[in-house]
Design an enzyme around this catalytic site. Structure first.
Site, PDB file in Angstrom:
ATOM      1  N   ASP A 100       0.734  -1.642   0.075  1.00  0.00           N
ATOM      2  CA  ASP A 100       0.055   0.113  -0.370  1.00  0.00           C
ATOM      3  C   ASP A 100       0.775   1.280  -0.011  1.00  0.00           C
ATOM      4  OD1 ASP A 100      -1.794   1.173   0.302  1.00  0.00           O
ATOM      5  OD2 ASP A 100      -3.231   0.224   1.974  1.00  0.00           O
ATOM      6  N   ASP A 155     -10.396   3.622  -3.133  1.00  0.00           N
ATOM      7  CA  ASP A 155     -10.759   2.384  -2.540  1.00  0.00           C
ATOM      8  C   ASP A 155     -12.280   2.331  -3.234  1.00  0.00           C
ATOM      9  OD1 ASP A 155      -8.874   1.889  -1.641  1.00  0.00           O
ATOM     10  OD2 ASP A 155      -9.455   2.084   0.440  1.00  0.00           O
TER      11      ASP A 155
END
Ligand code: GLA
Length: 436
Positions: free
Chosen positions: A160, A215
């Site tokens: 990430d 997201d």
């Protein structure tokens, strides 16, 4: 003599690390990404969308058991990915450990448990100082973390991009790629920097997939902006269709070994069955990773039927590895095509509108000339048998744009029309009959 050996050694090091030589590295050279792990888009389950950081050994073993008993592993979902929140502390030497309360038997034992069931273990870290949920990131510990993952038996790393400040994404991801290579265990490398630095332009040699967007959330259309109690804008996830609009134009960058990743699936997390079906189908049309994100231990049969439709999964997993395209949009109706192996095509009609739509199919207006794959549908000269993939009881039919003799007069087009529900899809597999 000793000086001579030392100078030779320095010269060799300089030569081996020179940029010119680095560019000529063969795929299997040290520092190259692991090959052969992503011939088709990855399939699996991840803890994030449903459980966030509320994960533990009992839950994960239960998920693994269900992945086998529900036939998910057989259908191709082989990765079980722990997302954020598995982490414990780093020890005094800097090595990361699992949270001993959440994972009392340890990560190696969990990997063994999964491997015995034919499941691969995925894990999650972050290129910055911290993960997005504020656990320890890998910055400054890349090689240590890669070696720990390899020691545990990890098969997949999602990496990430939170708390990275101003570090360079290309360098940061290449560093972890090199570390994974040096650790000696083939580990799938899933890059997650949300498309911020256009990784599709540079990451084919770095990772096996890269996120192309922010997201996903539970919503088919754009999800309304969220506000806190003081009226301040809050972070808001993206709905399915906004993600599709961002990911579709990137099709030329995807291919075997390196995929666009429009984020994990929200199937089974609260949309209607029609929306789940459309979401799942679009991900397959876009050759996206299929990472389930729902609670498979408590799932409706309708949801299971969607995620295990082998015919639709086969579109995603087609060995040609060409991401599909949106050929045209006509109001609420979208026409999608994906070239498949053997001269086949997947053809999807999507209705983003609020009402069911009666769609006339005019094959002659749906010709595809795809520069990327070098393929054309040639409906004028090639007939196809057409199989309806969400409606197993529907009889296959034949496309027929122009026929000979009587058929030419009739200009038979089959089917004349199809009803596509609101926020739903119809998807067909077209297989060529012999050319006329
Ligand atoms: C980021 C990622 C998500 C998830 C969370 C975990 O937001 O994009 O997919 O991994 O972090 O904190």
């Amino acid at each position: 003599m000793k000086t001579h050996i030392f100078l030779t050694f320095i010269a060799a090091v300089l030569l081996l690390t020179s940029p010119a030589l680095a560019q000529e590295r063969k795929p299997d050279a040290p520092g190259a990404k692991w090959e052969g792990l992503a011939d088709t888009p990855q399939m699996g389950w991840s803890s994030w969308n449903k459980f966030q950081t509320n994960i533990n050994e009992t839950l994960i073993k239960d998920i693994a058991d269900r992945m086998v008993s529900l036939g998910l592993v057989d259908a191709g979902y082989v990765y079980l990915n722990l997302d954020d929140g598995w982490h414990g502390e780093r020890d005094e030497r800097g090595f990361i450990h699992e949270d001993p309360e959440k994972f009392p038997s340890g990560m190696k034992a969990l990997a063994d448990y999964l491997h015995a069931k034919g499941i691969k273990l995925g894990i999650y870290s972050d290129a910055g100082t911290n993960t997005c949920a504020c656990y320890a990131g890998s910055l400054g510990h890349e090689y240590q973390d890669a070696f720990m993952y390899a020691y545990w038996g990890v098969d997949y790393l999602k990496y990430d991009w939170c708390y990275t400040n101003d570090i360079n994404p290309k360098g940061a991801y290449a560093l972890m790629r090199n570390a994974l290579r040096a650790a000696g265990r083939p580990i799938f490398f899933s890059m997650c920097e949300w498309g911020s630095s256009k990784p599709w332009e540079w990451a084919a040699e770095v990772g096996h997939s890269w996120r192309t967007t922010g997201d996903i959330g539970v919503g088919f259309l754009p999800i309304p902006q969220r506000y806190d109690e003081n009226g301040n804008k809050m972070w808001t996830p993206l709905g399915v269709m906004p993600i599709v609009d961002l990911n579709e134009p990137l099709r030329k960058y995807a291919g075997p070994g390196h995929w666009n990743d429009p984020d994990m699936l929200e199937v089974g997390n609260g949309m209607t069955d029609a929306e789940d079906r459309a979401h799942f189908t679009l991900w397959c049309m876009m050759a996206a990773p299929l990472i389930l994100g729902n609670d498979i231990t408590n799932m409706r049969p309708e949801t299971l039927a969607i995620i295990t439709n082998r015919d639709v999964i086969a579109i995603d997993q087609d060995p040609l590895g060409i991401q599909g395209l949106r050929l045209k949009t006509d109001g609420d109706i979208q026409y999608w095509f994906k070239p498949l192996s053997g001269g086949d095509w997947a053809f999807c009609i999507l209705n983003v509108g609020p009402e069911p739509a009666d769609v006339s199919i005019d094959w002659s207006s749906l010709e595809v000339d795809d520069d990327l794959s070098g393929r054309s549908t040639d409906f004028a000269t090639v007939n196809y048998t057409v199989k309806d993939l969400w409606n197993a009881s529907a009889k296959p039919f034949t496309t027929l744009v122009k026929g000979k003799g009587k058929l030419r007069k009739k200009m038979v087009q089959n089917p004349a029309s199809v009803v596509v529900g609101s926020h739903d899809v119809v998807v067909y597999r077209l297989s060529p009959l012999a050319s006329r």
